[in-house]
Design an enzyme around this catalytic site. Structure first.
Site, PDB file in Angstrom:
ATOM      1  N   ARG B  13       0.617  -1.224   0.065  1.00  0.00           N
ATOM      2  CA  ARG B  13      -0.013  -0.289   0.046  1.00  0.00           C
ATOM      3  C   ARG B  13       0.919   1.390   0.093  1.00  0.00           C
ATOM      4  NH1 ARG B  13      -1.958   0.694   6.255  1.00  0.00           N
ATOM      5  NH2 ARG B  13      -0.549  -0.983   7.119  1.00  0.00           N
ATOM      6  N   GLU B  61     -18.873   4.517   0.245  1.00  0.00           N
ATOM      7  CA  GLU B  61     -18.283   3.652  -0.959  1.00  0.00           C
ATOM      8  C   GLU B  61     -19.069   4.094  -2.198  1.00  0.00           C
ATOM      9  OE1 GLU B  61     -18.360   2.381   1.807  1.00  0.00           O
ATOM     10  OE2 GLU B  61     -16.675   2.437   2.878  1.00  0.00           O
ATOM     11  N   PHE B  86     -14.460  -3.150   0.481  1.00  0.00           N
ATOM     12  CA  PHE B  86     -15.446  -1.948   0.369  1.00  0.00           C
ATOM     13  C   PHE B  86     -15.181  -1.320  -1.138  1.00  0.00           C
ATOM     14  CE2 PHE B  86     -13.956  -1.476   4.725  1.00  0.00           C
ATOM     15  CZ  PHE B  86     -14.783  -2.455   5.018  1.00  0.00           C
ATOM     16  N   HIS B 112      -5.388  -3.840   1.636  1.00  0.00           N
ATOM     17  CA  HIS B 112      -5.911  -4.872   2.645  1.00  0.00           C
ATOM     18  C   HIS B 112      -6.503  -5.934   2.033  1.00  0.00           C
ATOM     19  CE1 HIS B 112      -4.715  -1.316   5.148  1.00  0.00           C
ATOM     20  NE2 HIS B 112      -5.068  -1.806   6.026  1.00  0.00           N
ATOM     21  N   ASP B 120      -7.776  -7.978  11.771  1.00  0.00           N
ATOM     22  CA  ASP B 120      -9.449  -7.499  11.774  1.00  0.00           C
ATOM     23  C   ASP B 120     -10.415  -8.580  11.306  1.00  0.00           C
ATOM     24  OD1 ASP B 120      -8.911  -4.832  12.157  1.00  0.00           O
ATOM     25  OD2 ASP B 120      -8.902  -4.169  10.216  1.00  0.00           O
ATOM     26  N   ARG B 170      -1.971  -4.885   2.918  1.00  0.00           N
ATOM     27  CA  ARG B 170      -1.640  -4.373   4.330  1.00  0.00           C
ATOM     28  C   ARG B 170      -0.125  -4.659   4.887  1.00  0.00           C
ATOM     29  NH1 ARG B 170      -2.393  -5.616   9.961  1.00  0.00           N
ATOM     30  NH2 ARG B 170      -2.259  -3.965  11.184  1.00  0.00           N
TER      31      ARG B 170
END
Lengths: 296, 317
Positions: B13, B61, B86, B112, B120, B170
């Site tokens: 990223r 989004e 998303f 991610h 997460d 990530r």
């Protein structure tokens, strides 16, 4: 046909077509709508008839645009996005009659190999269409994006969008409702076709919208109401809406219309949202709609 | 066999963030939108350098995708940034109608992705996004393998006319592609030549494939490793050329077995050159919380899994 856009956002409308001329065009567009839908025995006449006066005023009087030289980017032109894409019959008729593509092509509506798909699309390269629509709720976001691009380009033209009232049940509309004022998109005039009806019945029965005026105001829009089936009122409404652009807020026109306006048996019900007239019904409808500019 | 020393450890990223800033400097058509994840997506430098061309849209989004589509009308090149989940599943219809079907020049940049998002958990660990995106007509799908390649890809997609899905991740991950290595959309990257098996990998698992190659070499097995950074359009000639030589295939991806890189390769081979093949991919399962390395091991995406898959497929030759 393009008129240079003034630097002053308090501009007047683009052309001085008279109310009588516009009414005459609207009558012909209504004929086109019922004939197109009859021709393929499918499509959405109700909302198309209700929004005819609005779209005729927009394309023949209000917008500065260049039908003969369509470009996707529309730099220096006002842009329109039809978010409730199912009223494609009125959109196509108005586009053809304002010169975007040959009138004859209206015959191909919803038929195989046509550029006039059931719902509008850029995919077949039809001039005048800048965004596919049909899956509801997406056009306000697109309009906001296009309006922001105009600001980045220093282009003082305006962006117009149209939405169904049933369409306001989509969540994305309310994301966009936040974003318009949030990003101070004051070169955008959105309009809701507030006819109170949707496929399954009255909007109030399906999922009530409540106090629409208060809702949009609360989100930060400059809201006005307009009678959408009275040409003089439509022109006055647009004039007022345009005068409110450039003041830090997007403008919302809540437009009261009658689904099926102009054809008596299609009015007062949601039944004609998405069905086609048979031969006898077509004849009945055409009797009520004088041929003013010549049928396609 | 070509081996690849670890040049550094960096997150992909950050490669996106650096690439976005760089392309922003050279191409003022580039604009960026972010749905409340500016820090996570490393878009802060672009936002600071070009505040007028950066649009913070909040946690919305669907609206972001529509706004991006609208911004192309007028000639902008919008880059959207949020997590892969998303960026795809949540907004599939917006992408389908307003971007793909409308032919809009939007760059959907997704961080991610996959299990390596880690702690997460499964709500955020999308493993279906490559499939979702590659099914859309006209969509280009790119999954770069490390920080440097993600930066290169971020820059390259600006000059590619049409919608692009750019997937990255990530965790800090080995950097092994030199920053001056050429990157071409749609052109597979032969990382190491071999003769016994073709290992096709994308994203983080390219590194695992290279590790497996070294292990296999010790056992006398010569593996060819090819980085399929562009899953669509697939570099069919590169795949077929390798498979004609080796006669068997292992595919490696941080994605569901259904619908990912492996399925693209399998479809090509079924059509042109039926060949024994094994998948290193998640087998019809959601992920869970854990560290990236723990998750890759538990879900069968680690170096030993690539080695084992290779041995299985060699027996089927």
């Amino acid at each position: 046909m393009t008129t240079p856009a003034p630097s002053d956002t308090h501009r007047s409308t683009a052309k001085s077509t008279s109310v009588e001329e516009l009414k005459s065009i609207a009558g012909q567009v209504r004929r086109d709508i019922v004939r197109m839908v009859h021709g393929c025995q499918s499509g959405h006449p109700g909302g198309s008839l209700g929004c005819t006066d609005f779209l005729v005023a927009l394309y023949f009087h209000v917008m500065r645009h260049d039908p003969e030289n369509f470009s996707m980017d529309g730099i220096g032109e006002d842009l329109f996005f039809l978010s409730n894409g199912h009223i494609s019959p009125v959109f196509y008729s108005v586009l053809a009659r304002s010169g975007y593509f040959p009138l004859e092509e209206l015959k191909t509506f919803r038929k195989i190999d046509s550029r006039l798909q059931g719902h509008p699309t850029t995919h077949e390269g039809l001039p005048g269409v800048r965004m596919a629509s049909g899956s509801l709720g997406q056009g306000l976001s697109v309009g906001i994006g296009a309006a922001l691009a105009k600001k980045l380009n220093g282009d003082p033209s305006l962006v117009f969008t149209l939405h169904g009232d049933g369409e306001l049940q989509e969540g994305q509309i309310w994301e966009a409702a936040l974003a318009g004022p949030g990003k101070k998109v004051d070169n955008l005039i959105a309009t809701v076709d507030w006819n109170g009806r949707q496929i399954d019945g009255d909007v109030d029965d399906v999922m009530p919208l409540g106090d629409l005026n208060a809702k949009w105001k609360a989100f930060g829009w400059d809201v006005l109401e307009m009678k959408g089936n009275d040409m003089a009122a439509v022109l006055a409404g647009f004039e007022e809406a345009i005068s409110r652009t450039g003041k830090g807020k997007p403008v919302m026109i809540l437009m009261r219309t009658e689904m099926g306006a102009g054809v008596d048996f299609m009015m007062g019900t949601h039944e004609w949202h998405g069905i086609a007239p048979n031969d006898a019904q077509l004849a009945d409808a055409l009797k009520q709609l004088p041929e003013t500019l010549g049928d396609y | 066999m070509t081996t690849y020393p670890v040049l550094d450890k960096k997150d992909t990223r950050s490669g996106f963030g650096e690439g976005l800033l760089e392309i922003g400097k050279t191409d003022d058509r580039v604009v960026a939108l972010c749905a409340d994840l500016t820090g996570s997506l490393k878009m802060g430098d672009f936002a600071k350098a070009f505040p007028d061309r950066f649009f913070q849209v909040g946690v919305a989004e669907a609206n972001m995708m529509g706004m991006a589509a609208g911004l192309t009308i007028g000639g902008k090149i919008p880059y959207t940034g949020t997590f892969a989940n998303f960026s795809t599943g949540r907004v599939y219809d917006q992408i389908r109608q307003s971007i793909a079907y409308s032919g809009k020049n939007v760059k959907i940049c997704a961080s991610h992705a996959g299990l390596t998002l880690g702690e997460d958990g499964a709500t955020h660990q999308i493993l279906e996004d490559i499939g979702l995106m590659k099914m859309l007509p006209g969509m280009t799908v790119i999954v770069p393998c490390d920080h440097n390649q993600t930066k290169q890809a971020t820059i390259a997609i600006a000059d590619h006319e049409g919608p692009v899905y750019l997937r990255f991740g990530r965790p800090k991950w080995p950097v092994f592609i030199a920053s001056d290595t050429p990157f071409e959309i749609g052109k597979a990257q032969l990382l190491s030549e071999g003769t016994d098996v073709s290992i096709f990998a994308c994203g983080h698992l390219v590194w695992k494939a290279l590790q497996a190659m070294e292990e296999l070499q010790k056992q006398g097995i010569s593996a060819e490793v090819i980085n399929i950074h562009t899953i669509k359009p697939l570099d069919e000639e590169a795949v077929l050329t390798s498979v004609r030589k080796t006669g068997c295939v292992v595919t490696c991806e941080e994605h569901q077995r259904h619908g990912g890189l492996g399925d693209s390769i399998a479809q090509l081979l079924a059509r042109e050159l039926p060949t024994p093949m094994e998948y290193v991919a998640v087998n019809d399962s959601f992920g869970e919380s854990g560290t990236p390395e723990q998750l890759l091991a538990k879900y069968g995406l680690d170096t030993p899994d690539v080695v084992a898959a290779t041995k299985r497929v060699l027996k089927r030759k």
